[in-house]
Design a protein around this motif. Structure first.
Motif, PDB file in Angstrom:
ATOM      1  N   ASP A   1      40.111  33.820  33.931  1.00 34.55           N
ATOM      2  CA  ASP A   1      41.505  33.826  34.871  1.00 34.55           C
ATOM      3  C   ASP A   1      42.083  32.535  34.787  1.00 34.55           C
ATOM      4  O   ASP A   1      41.267  31.549  34.537  1.00 34.55           O
ATOM      5  N   ILE A   2      43.264  32.280  35.177  1.00 34.97           N
ATOM      6  CA  ILE A   2      43.907  31.306  35.101  1.00 34.97           C
ATOM      7  C   ILE A   2      44.574  31.098  36.265  1.00 34.97           C
ATOM      8  O   ILE A   2      45.386  32.223  36.844  1.00 34.97           O
ATOM      9  N   THR A   3      44.561  30.174  37.263  1.00 37.77           N
ATOM     10  CA  THR A   3      45.143  30.262  38.708  1.00 37.77           C
ATOM     11  C   THR A   3      46.772  30.079  38.535  1.00 37.77           C
ATOM     12  O   THR A   3      47.229  29.439  37.631  1.00 37.77           O
ATOM     13  N   ASN A   4      47.112  30.767  39.499  1.00 37.68           N
ATOM     14  CA  ASN A   4      48.944  30.840  39.601  1.00 37.68           C
ATOM     15  C   ASN A   4      49.474  29.756  40.333  1.00 37.68           C
ATOM     16  O   ASN A   4      48.797  28.675  40.548  1.00 37.68           O
ATOM     17  N   ALA A   5      50.574  29.617  40.607  1.00 34.35           N
ATOM     18  CA  ALA A   5      51.338  28.478  41.043  1.00 34.35           C
ATOM     19  C   ALA A   5      50.935  28.334  42.622  1.00 34.35           C
ATOM     20  O   ALA A   5      50.958  27.183  43.156  1.00 34.35           O
ATOM     21  N   ASP A   6      50.203  29.293  43.124  1.00 38.56           N
ATOM     22  CA  ASP A   6      49.741  29.028  44.597  1.00 38.56           C
ATOM     23  C   ASP A   6      48.113  28.722  44.324  1.00 38.56           C
ATOM     24  O   ASP A   6      47.433  28.579  45.523  1.00 38.56           O
ATOM     25  N   GLY A   7      47.713  28.330  43.121  1.00 39.08           N
ATOM     26  CA  GLY A   7      46.072  28.112  43.096  1.00 39.08           C
ATOM     27  C   GLY A   7      45.334  28.990  43.048  1.00 39.08           C
ATOM     28  O   GLY A   7      44.138  29.030  43.332  1.00 39.08           O
ATOM     29  N   ARG A   8      45.836  30.609  43.256  1.00 40.98           N
ATOM     30  CA  ARG A   8      45.061  31.770  43.314  1.00 40.98           C
ATOM     31  C   ARG A   8      44.808  32.327  41.974  1.00 40.98           C
ATOM     32  O   ARG A   8      45.735  32.283  41.163  1.00 40.98           O
ATOM     33  N   CYS A   9      43.942  33.121  41.716  1.00 39.24           N
ATOM     34  CA  CYS A   9      43.815  34.116  40.700  1.00 39.24           C
ATOM     35  C   CYS A   9      44.821  35.292  41.325  1.00 39.24           C
ATOM     36  O   CYS A   9      44.635  35.726  42.496  1.00 39.24           O
ATOM     37  N   GLY A  10      45.483  35.978  40.136  1.00 42.30           N
ATOM     38  CA  GLY A  10      46.375  37.097  40.525  1.00 42.30           C
ATOM     39  C   GLY A  10      45.808  38.216  41.053  1.00 42.30           C
ATOM     40  O   GLY A  10      46.556  39.152  41.675  1.00 42.30           O
ATOM     41  N   ALA A  11      44.578  38.481  40.869  1.00 39.15           N
ATOM     42  CA  ALA A  11      43.906  39.760  41.523  1.00 39.15           C
ATOM     43  C   ALA A  11      42.397  39.306  41.874  1.00 39.15           C
ATOM     44  O   ALA A  11      42.072  38.333  41.357  1.00 39.15           O
ATOM     45  N   PRO A  12      41.729  40.192  42.535  1.00 35.77           N
ATOM     46  CA  PRO A  12      40.358  39.775  43.113  1.00 35.77           C
ATOM     47  C   PRO A  12      39.497  39.833  41.568  1.00 35.77           C
ATOM     48  O   PRO A  12      39.724  40.412  40.630  1.00 35.77           O
ATOM     49  N   LEU A  13      38.498  38.662  41.754  1.00 37.38           N
ATOM     50  CA  LEU A  13      37.610  38.709  40.620  1.00 37.38           C
ATOM     51  C   LEU A  13      36.583  39.859  40.658  1.00 37.38           C
ATOM     52  O   LEU A  13      36.185  40.339  39.467  1.00 37.38           O
ATOM     53  N   LEU A  14      36.371  40.283  41.715  1.00 34.43           N
ATOM     54  CA  LEU A  14      35.320  41.345  41.644  1.00 34.43           C
ATOM     55  C   LEU A  14      36.124  42.497  42.716  1.00 34.43           C
ATOM     56  O   LEU A  14      36.296  42.010  43.962  1.00 34.43           O
ATOM     57  N   GLU A  15      35.993  43.728  42.581  1.00 33.52           N
ATOM     58  CA  GLU A  15      36.381  44.617  43.667  1.00 33.52           C
ATOM     59  C   GLU A  15      35.657  46.050  43.228  1.00 33.52           C
ATOM     60  O   GLU A  15      35.323  46.316  42.224  1.00 33.52           O
ATOM     61  N   GLY A  16      35.723  46.935  44.524  1.00 33.98           N
ATOM     62  CA  GLY A  16      35.435  48.311  44.067  1.00 33.98           C
ATOM     63  C   GLY A  16      33.866  48.268  43.531  1.00 33.98           C
ATOM     64  O   GLY A  16      32.946  47.692  44.127  1.00 33.98           O
ATOM     65  N   ASP A  17      33.704  49.173  42.417  1.00 32.88           N
ATOM     66  CA  ASP A  17      32.354  49.394  42.060  1.00 32.88           C
ATOM     67  C   ASP A  17      31.996  48.022  41.233  1.00 32.88           C
ATOM     68  O   ASP A  17      30.790  47.844  41.021  1.00 32.88           O
ATOM     69  N   SER A  18      32.478  47.223  40.925  1.00 33.92           N
ATOM     70  CA  SER A  18      32.159  45.899  40.336  1.00 33.92           C
ATOM     71  C   SER A  18      31.549  45.019  41.429  1.00 33.92           C
ATOM     72  O   SER A  18      30.940  44.070  40.918  1.00 33.92           O
ATOM     73  N   MET A  19      31.927  45.233  42.370  1.00 38.86           N
ATOM     74  CA  MET A  19      31.358  44.226  43.688  1.00 38.86           C
ATOM     75  C   MET A  19      29.916  44.455  44.018  1.00 38.86           C
ATOM     76  O   MET A  19      29.685  45.712  44.439  1.00 38.86           O
ATOM     77  N   LYS A  20      29.151  43.833  43.722  1.00 39.49           N
ATOM     78  CA  LYS A  20      27.547  44.085  43.562  1.00 39.49           C
ATOM     79  C   LYS A  20      26.634  43.098  44.273  1.00 39.49           C
ATOM     80  O   LYS A  20      27.225  41.908  44.067  1.00 39.49           O
ATOM     81  N   VAL A  21      25.723  43.172  44.990  1.00 39.31           N
ATOM     82  CA  VAL A  21      25.025  42.362  45.481  1.00 39.31           C
ATOM     83  C   VAL A  21      24.188  41.726  44.429  1.00 39.31           C
ATOM     84  O   VAL A  21      23.840  42.243  43.332  1.00 39.31           O
ATOM     85  N   GLY A  22      23.992  40.226  44.413  1.00 37.55           N
ATOM     86  CA  GLY A  22      23.486  39.583  43.269  1.00 37.55           C
ATOM     87  C   GLY A  22      23.910  37.993  43.435  1.00 37.55           C
ATOM     88  O   GLY A  22      24.647  37.465  44.142  1.00 37.55           O
TER      89      GLY A  22
END
Length: 117
Positions: free
Chosen positions: A38-59
């Motif tokens: 991703d590339i950070t936006n004008a606020d220095g943040r990514c536009g969406a979570p990097l992980l969420e839902g089923d992709s959010m795993k312990v590791g």
């Protein structure tokens, strides 16, 4: 379910780090696997979570920030080779149901991070 987010704070100029390339990797016994870029936006943040839902795993994970390219694009004179270039933050997610916010506070000479929520 929880989520993983990040942002970049440019402490050399006192502003959000807009336009920073960010790569997220999972790290396991077989090596690293690129999960998202991703590339950070004008606020220095990514536009969406990097992980969420089923992709959010312990590791184990790594975020890699192209800080050197960011500072060069800002017109800041940097030595060759750059002192801070690719910043790799290695961290673990122990509770996939929680929010993990892993920001980068950076200048051409130093960086730090912390776990936010």
């Amino acid at each position: 379910m929880g989520k993983l987010s990040t942002h970049v704070l440019d402490i050399a100029q006192g502003k959000p780090g807009a336009g920073v390339k960010v790569a997220l990797f999972s790290v396991g016994a077989e090596g690293k696997t690129l999960l998202k870029m991703d590339i950070t936006n004008a606020d220095g943040r990514c536009g969406a979570p990097l992980l969420e839902g089923d992709s959010m795993k312990v590791g184990q994970y790594e975020l890699v920030f192209n800080a050197g390219d960011y500072f060069a694009a800002q017109g800041i004179e940097l030595p060759a080779p750059r002192f801070i270039d690719l910043v790799t933050l290695a961290f673990g997610i122990a509770h996939a149901e929680q929010n993990y916010h892993v920001p980068l506070v950076v200048s051409p000479w130093s960086y730090s991070t912390y776990r936010g929520s």
